[in-house]
Motif scaffolding. Structure first.
Motif, PDB file in Angstrom:
ATOM      1  N   PHE A  94       0.814  -1.243  -0.060  1.00 45.16           N
ATOM      2  CA  PHE A  94       0.091  -0.119  -0.018  1.00 45.16           C
ATOM      3  C   PHE A  94       0.814   1.160  -0.084  1.00 45.16           C
ATOM      4  N   PHE A  95       1.786   1.349   0.867  1.00 45.17           N
ATOM      5  CA  PHE A  95       2.695   2.599   0.940  1.00 45.17           C
ATOM      6  C   PHE A  95       3.387   2.591  -0.186  1.00 45.17           C
ATOM      7  N   ALA A  96       3.863   1.427  -0.827  1.00 43.33           N
ATOM      8  CA  ALA A  96       4.574   1.616  -2.188  1.00 43.33           C
ATOM      9  C   ALA A  96       3.978   2.206  -3.126  1.00 43.33           C
ATOM     10  N   ALA A  97       2.718   1.980  -3.368  1.00 40.30           N
ATOM     11  CA  ALA A  97       1.717   2.276  -4.444  1.00 40.30           C
ATOM     12  C   ALA A  97       1.523   3.694  -4.160  1.00 40.30           C
ATOM     13  N   LEU A  98       1.116   4.141  -2.880  1.00 40.37           N
ATOM     14  CA  LEU A  98       1.106   5.595  -2.509  1.00 40.37           C
ATOM     15  C   LEU A  98       2.190   6.490  -2.940  1.00 40.37           C
ATOM     16  N   VAL A  99       3.530   5.872  -2.354  1.00 38.96           N
ATOM     17  CA  VAL A  99       5.016   6.915  -3.050  1.00 38.96           C
ATOM     18  C   VAL A  99       4.894   6.773  -4.459  1.00 38.96           C
ATOM     19  N   ALA A 100       4.465   5.613  -5.056  1.00 41.90           N
ATOM     20  CA  ALA A 100       4.588   5.885  -6.655  1.00 41.90           C
ATOM     21  C   ALA A 100       3.750   6.830  -7.338  1.00 41.90           C
ATOM     22  N   ASN A 101       2.364   6.876  -6.782  1.00 42.31           N
ATOM     23  CA  ASN A 101       1.394   7.808  -7.095  1.00 42.31           C
ATOM     24  C   ASN A 101       1.790   9.179  -6.766  1.00 42.31           C
ATOM     25  N   LEU A 102       2.382   9.441  -5.449  1.00 40.90           N
ATOM     26  CA  LEU A 102       2.577  10.790  -5.216  1.00 40.90           C
ATOM     27  C   LEU A 102       3.848  11.297  -6.022  1.00 40.90           C
ATOM     28  N   LEU A 103       4.737  10.330  -6.261  1.00 40.39           N
ATOM     29  CA  LEU A 103       6.070  10.608  -7.137  1.00 40.39           C
ATOM     30  C   LEU A 103       5.506  11.057  -8.456  1.00 40.39           C
ATOM     31  N   GLY A 104       4.539  10.246  -9.102  1.00 41.08           N
ATOM     32  CA  GLY A 104       4.194  10.330 -10.327  1.00 41.08           C
ATOM     33  C   GLY A 104       3.362  11.730 -10.374  1.00 41.08           C
ATOM     34  N   ILE A 105       2.725  11.902  -9.377  1.00 39.22           N
ATOM     35  CA  ILE A 105       2.133  13.047  -9.564  1.00 39.22           C
ATOM     36  C   ILE A 105       2.895  14.492  -9.710  1.00 39.22           C
ATOM     37  N   TYR A 106       4.056  14.110  -8.560  1.00 35.99           N
ATOM     38  CA  TYR A 106       5.030  15.381  -8.643  1.00 35.99           C
ATOM     39  C   TYR A 106       5.983  15.519  -9.991  1.00 35.99           C
ATOM     40  N   LEU A 107       6.008  14.289 -10.388  1.00 31.26           N
ATOM     41  CA  LEU A 107       6.940  14.521 -11.745  1.00 31.26           C
ATOM     42  C   LEU A 107       6.135  14.972 -12.919  1.00 31.26           C
ATOM     43  N   CYS A 108       5.074  14.589 -12.937  1.00 29.67           N
ATOM     44  CA  CYS A 108       4.108  15.260 -14.012  1.00 29.67           C
ATOM     45  C   CYS A 108       3.474  16.445 -13.612  1.00 29.67           C
ATOM     46  N   ALA A 109       3.848  17.050 -12.596  1.00 30.20           N
ATOM     47  CA  ALA A 109       3.271  18.392 -12.245  1.00 30.20           C
ATOM     48  C   ALA A 109       1.921  18.500 -12.064  1.00 30.20           C
ATOM     49  N   GLY A 110       1.219  17.565 -11.689  1.00 25.41           N
ATOM     50  CA  GLY A 110      -0.337  17.695 -11.383  1.00 25.41           C
ATOM     51  C   GLY A 110      -0.978  16.359 -11.479  1.00 25.41           C
ATOM     52  N   ILE A 111      -1.872  16.292 -11.000  1.00 26.57           N
ATOM     53  CA  ILE A 111      -2.855  15.185 -11.148  1.00 26.57           C
ATOM     54  C   ILE A 111      -3.552  14.705 -12.281  1.00 26.57           C
ATOM     55  N   ALA A 112      -3.864  15.803 -13.184  1.00 25.61           N
ATOM     56  CA  ALA A 112      -4.483  15.570 -14.428  1.00 25.61           C
ATOM     57  C   ALA A 112      -3.454  15.139 -15.461  1.00 25.61           C
ATOM     58  N   ASP A 113      -2.285  15.631 -15.224  1.00 21.31           N
ATOM     59  CA  ASP A 113      -1.075  15.162 -16.193  1.00 21.31           C
ATOM     60  C   ASP A 113      -0.731  13.674 -15.824  1.00 21.31           C
ATOM     61  N   TRP A 114      -0.746  13.501 -14.611  1.00 14.44           N
ATOM     62  CA  TRP A 114      -0.497  11.976 -14.153  1.00 14.44           C
ATOM     63  C   TRP A 114      -1.462  10.985 -14.832  1.00 14.44           C
ATOM     64  N   GLN A 115      -2.774  11.361 -14.506  1.00 11.07           N
ATOM     65  CA  GLN A 115      -3.747  10.588 -15.068  1.00 11.07           C
ATOM     66  C   GLN A 115      -3.632  10.490 -16.711  1.00 11.07           C
ATOM     67  N   GLN A 116      -3.400  11.329 -17.151  1.00 12.90           N
ATOM     68  CA  GLN A 116      -3.103  11.355 -18.552  1.00 12.90           C
ATOM     69  C   GLN A 116      -1.962  10.284 -19.050  1.00 12.90           C
ATOM     70  N   TRP A 117      -0.904  10.487 -18.212  1.00 15.01           N
ATOM     71  CA  TRP A 117       0.264   9.613 -18.398  1.00 15.01           C
ATOM     72  C   TRP A 117      -0.130   8.278 -18.248  1.00 15.01           C
ATOM     73  N   LEU A 118      -0.930   7.876 -17.306  1.00 18.95           N
ATOM     74  CA  LEU A 118      -1.391   6.446 -17.220  1.00 18.95           C
ATOM     75  C   LEU A 118      -2.292   6.046 -18.096  1.00 18.95           C
ATOM     76  N   LYS A 119      -3.134   6.891 -18.741  1.00 19.16           N
ATOM     77  CA  LYS A 119      -3.916   6.622 -19.758  1.00 19.16           C
ATOM     78  C   LYS A 119      -3.230   6.310 -20.983  1.00 19.16           C
TER      79      LYS A 119
END
Length: 113
Positions: free
Chosen positions: A26-51
């Motif tokens: 759970f914490f690994a997934a949380l850290v991966a998501n927070l890191l992805g949001i940080y690197l993509c500069a926002g939740i919307a960009d992170w969701q687009q990257w995942l898509k």
């Protein structure tokens, strides 16, 4: 205070280990998501990257399922040698596992469509 049943005492350690692994995942997934949001500069960009990379994740999951399918006969044979009467339990586990995988993948595909 009553002493614990020996069966409960024997199961305490594996259950605590499983709980610890689940918490770490759970914490690994949380850290991966927070890191992805940080690197993509926002939740919307992170969701687009995942898509955009959903096909890559699907191929990765297929490889994971294939590796589990390759190892399962060995694990099943080993379990049946150790406990011959557990064939029915294993069949139930197999059916539930395949059902969970199918439902998980169906929900992914329905989200994409």
């Amino acid at each position: 205070m009553t002493p614990l049943n020996p069966d409960v005492r024997a199961m305490r350690r594996p259950l605590l280990l499983l709980l610890g692994i689940l918490v770490l995942l759970f914490f690994a997934a949380l850290v991966a998501n927070l890191l992805g949001i940080y690197l993509c500069a926002g939740i919307a960009d992170w969701q687009q990257w995942l898509k955009d990379h959903s096909v890559h994740f699907f191929v990765w999951r297929l490889c994971l399922y294939a590796s589990l399918l390759a190892v399962w006969p060995w694990a099943r044979r080993r379990r049946l040698q150790r406990e011959p009467r557990s064939a029915r339990e294993l069949r139930t586990l197999e059916v539930l596992s395949v059902g969970a995988i199918v439902c998980s993948e169906a929900s992914q595909w329905l989200r994409v469509v």
